[in-house]
Design a protein around this motif. Structure first.
Motif, PDB file in Angstrom:
ATOM      1  N   VAL A 100       0.474  -1.318   0.160  1.00  0.00           N
ATOM      2  CA  VAL A 100       0.000  -0.058  -0.263  1.00  0.00           C
ATOM      3  C   VAL A 100       0.785   1.255   0.014  1.00  0.00           C
ATOM      4  N   TRP A 101       2.204   1.124   0.489  1.00  0.00           N
ATOM      5  CA  TRP A 101       2.783   2.405   0.791  1.00  0.00           C
ATOM      6  C   TRP A 101       3.912   2.027  -0.338  1.00  0.00           C
ATOM      7  N   GLU A 102       3.192   1.771  -1.521  1.00  0.00           N
ATOM      8  CA  GLU A 102       4.332   1.748  -2.817  1.00  0.00           C
ATOM      9  C   GLU A 102       3.131   1.922  -3.339  1.00  0.00           C
ATOM     10  N   HIS A 103       2.134   2.116  -3.845  1.00  0.00           N
ATOM     11  CA  HIS A 103       0.769   2.244  -4.374  1.00  0.00           C
ATOM     12  C   HIS A 103       0.175   3.312  -4.855  1.00  0.00           C
ATOM     13  N   GLU A 104       0.326   4.324  -6.257  1.00  0.00           N
ATOM     14  CA  GLU A 104       0.547   5.590  -6.116  1.00  0.00           C
ATOM     15  C   GLU A 104      -0.350   6.294  -5.918  1.00  0.00           C
ATOM     16  N   THR A 105      -1.532   5.826  -6.136  1.00  0.00           N
ATOM     17  CA  THR A 105      -2.869   6.329  -5.995  1.00  0.00           C
ATOM     18  C   THR A 105      -2.850   7.239  -4.182  1.00  0.00           C
ATOM     19  N   PHE A 106      -2.498   5.734  -3.459  1.00  0.00           N
ATOM     20  CA  PHE A 106      -2.329   6.200  -1.970  1.00  0.00           C
ATOM     21  C   PHE A 106      -1.279   7.207  -1.202  1.00  0.00           C
ATOM     22  N   LEU A 107      -0.003   6.977  -2.465  1.00  0.00           N
ATOM     23  CA  LEU A 107       0.853   8.025  -2.036  1.00  0.00           C
ATOM     24  C   LEU A 107       0.648   9.511  -2.838  1.00  0.00           C
ATOM     25  N   LYS A 108       0.119   9.467  -3.759  1.00  0.00           N
ATOM     26  CA  LYS A 108      -1.323  11.169  -3.931  1.00  0.00           C
ATOM     27  C   LYS A 108      -1.757  11.645  -3.084  1.00  0.00           C
ATOM     28  N   MET A 109      -2.126  10.633  -2.452  1.00  0.00           N
ATOM     29  CA  MET A 109      -3.146  10.957  -1.620  1.00  0.00           C
ATOM     30  C   MET A 109      -2.906  11.558  -0.111  1.00  0.00           C
ATOM     31  N   THR A 110      -1.674  10.768   0.131  1.00  0.00           N
ATOM     32  CA  THR A 110      -0.819  11.292   1.618  1.00  0.00           C
ATOM     33  C   THR A 110       0.303  12.684   1.019  1.00  0.00           C
ATOM     34  N   ASP A 111       0.567  13.086  -0.664  1.00  0.00           N
ATOM     35  CA  ASP A 111       0.511  14.146  -0.652  1.00  0.00           C
ATOM     36  C   ASP A 111       0.085  15.006  -0.237  1.00  0.00           C
ATOM     37  N   ASP A 112      -1.457  14.207  -0.984  1.00  0.00           N
ATOM     38  CA  ASP A 112      -1.979  16.085  -0.676  1.00  0.00           C
ATOM     39  C   ASP A 112      -3.030  16.112   0.755  1.00  0.00           C
ATOM     40  N   ALA A 113      -2.705  15.095   1.299  1.00  0.00           N
ATOM     41  CA  ALA A 113      -3.008  15.174   2.699  1.00  0.00           C
ATOM     42  C   ALA A 113      -1.743  15.809   3.770  1.00  0.00           C
ATOM     43  N   ILE A 114      -0.414  15.713   3.415  1.00  0.00           N
ATOM     44  CA  ILE A 114       0.402  16.279   3.503  1.00  0.00           C
ATOM     45  C   ILE A 114       0.206  18.171   3.818  1.00  0.00           C
ATOM     46  N   LYS A 115      -0.520  18.040   2.591  1.00  0.00           N
ATOM     47  CA  LYS A 115      -0.402  19.533   2.221  1.00  0.00           C
ATOM     48  C   LYS A 115      -1.389  20.333   2.863  1.00  0.00           C
ATOM     49  N   TRP A 116      -2.939  19.210   3.234  1.00  0.00           N
ATOM     50  CA  TRP A 116      -3.870  19.967   3.551  1.00  0.00           C
ATOM     51  C   TRP A 116      -3.646  20.083   5.395  1.00  0.00           C
ATOM     52  N   THR A 117      -3.322  18.811   6.162  1.00  0.00           N
ATOM     53  CA  THR A 117      -3.074  19.521   7.220  1.00  0.00           C
ATOM     54  C   THR A 117      -1.744  20.154   7.889  1.00  0.00           C
ATOM     55  N   ALA A 118      -1.035  19.880   6.777  1.00  0.00           N
ATOM     56  CA  ALA A 118      -0.140  21.456   7.375  1.00  0.00           C
ATOM     57  C   ALA A 118      -0.133  22.835   7.216  1.00  0.00           C
ATOM     58  N   GLY A 119      -1.668  23.595   6.477  1.00  0.00           N
ATOM     59  CA  GLY A 119      -1.979  24.149   6.271  1.00  0.00           C
ATOM     60  C   GLY A 119      -1.981  24.748   4.984  1.00  0.00           C
ATOM     61  N   GLY A 120      -1.634  23.816   3.918  1.00  0.00           N
ATOM     62  CA  GLY A 120      -1.400  24.485   2.926  1.00  0.00           C
ATOM     63  C   GLY A 120      -1.997  25.021   1.588  1.00  0.00           C
ATOM     64  N   SER A 121      -3.372  24.065   2.230  1.00  0.00           N
ATOM     65  CA  SER A 121      -5.017  24.475   1.194  1.00  0.00           C
ATOM     66  C   SER A 121      -5.811  24.380   2.274  1.00  0.00           C
ATOM     67  N   ALA A 122      -7.444  24.513   1.637  1.00  0.00           N
ATOM     68  CA  ALA A 122      -8.287  25.057   2.581  1.00  0.00           C
ATOM     69  C   ALA A 122      -8.277  24.021   2.683  1.00  0.00           C
TER      70      ALA A 122
END
Length: 284
Positions: free
Chosen positions: A245-267
């Motif tokens: 799962v930690w190698e799956h492209e979609t899961f990793l894209k979600m992780t990227d987006d979630a990192i940005k959101w949680t760090a305050g980088g998106s709405a």
């Protein structure tokens, strides 16, 4: 005069540019495992765990450097003040030595973590982060930590290919995950869901597994969610048990987006929506 004008224009352009990646600061990953250590967070032959390695790379893309530890005593006010983001892939009671014998959390750790989030910190939890410092029984009141993360692990059955119903496709933390995305993993069920405050991002649809495992013979239920708390943000994904799962492209894209959101980088976009989305998908 022309030189002064150029300098003034350059200053205006710099002021208009977004903050540089380095401005996001540091993230802290805690992987203390009290009763069971997942292979994804095991350190082998002196090498970092898979989760640490993957997150270090993906946090760097977001402009965050990573500190990783298995010592839960790092969760205290003085330490937390150093970080923009805290990530838990933990298991068991953090205030006890437990299986791994790493330093337990101090008596004020959970209060300090809550206060840090209230003040604007970003908190992410993966998989067994809900099987952490949780109520012993289903009818026990939520612990301080369970109330924070939004739910407590209840159980899991055999691994199966679960399907995610994305209920807020425009949310920046899950925009990369297509509705109906399915992946083989170990899927948790939950008690103590924070139905009043959580913003559900995706529901797990057990599909045909309802016939095979009685515990999954239930309506679709939250598997990925987020919350606002004070000035801070919280994100949780139950997916992440398996190494692949930690190698799956979609899961990793979600992780990227979630990192940005949680760090305050998106709405923010975290208005509570449990009653609305779960009611809508209450049928099998």
């Amino acid at each position: 005069m022309k030189t002064l004008v150029r300098i003034a224009l350059a200053a205006l352009l710099c002021a208009a540019l977004p903050a540089t990646a380095e401005d996001l600061g540091k993230a802290l990953l805690l992987t203390k495992s009290g009763g069971f250590q997942h292979d994804t967070v095991a350190e082998k032959d002196g090498k970092p765990s898979q989760v640490e390695t993957v997150l270090r790379e993906h946090l760097a893309k977001a402009g965050l450097t990573l500190d990783a530890t298995k010592d839960a005593d790092r969760i205290n006010a003085a330490e937390l003040a150093k970080y923009t983001l805290v990530i838990f892939y933990t298991q068991g009671d953090l205030d006890k030595d437990g299986l791994d014998k790493h330093a337990p959390m101090g008596p004020d750790g959970m209060k300090d973590l809550n206060a840090w989030i209230d003040a604007g910190g970003g908190f992410m939890g993966f998989h067994s982060a809900t099987d952490t410092s949780r109520p012993v029984k289903a009818d026990d009141p939520a612990t301080l930590y369970t109330a924070l993360i939004g739910g407590a692990f209840s159980g899991h059955g055999k691994q199966f290919r679960g399907t995610l119903k994305v209920v807020d496709p425009k949310h920046p933390a899950i925009a990369s995950v297509p509705d109906g995305f399915s992946i083989l993993d170990e899927w948790y069920t939950f008690t103590h869901l924070d139905t009043k405050n959580m913003h559900v991002l995706a529901l797990l649809d057990p599909g045909d597994e309802r016939k095979n495992q009685e515990m999954y013979n239930v309506p679709s239920y939250p598997a990925i969610w987020c919350k606002a708390q004070g000035k801070g943000r919280i994100f949780y994904s139950t997916a992440g048990h398996r190494n692949d799962v930690w190698e799956h492209e979609t899961f990793l894209k979600m992780t990227d987006d979630a990192i940005k959101w949680t760090a305050g980088g998106s709405a923010l976009n975290a208005d509570p929506n449990y009653a609305k989305v779960v009611g809508k998908h209450a049928h099998h």
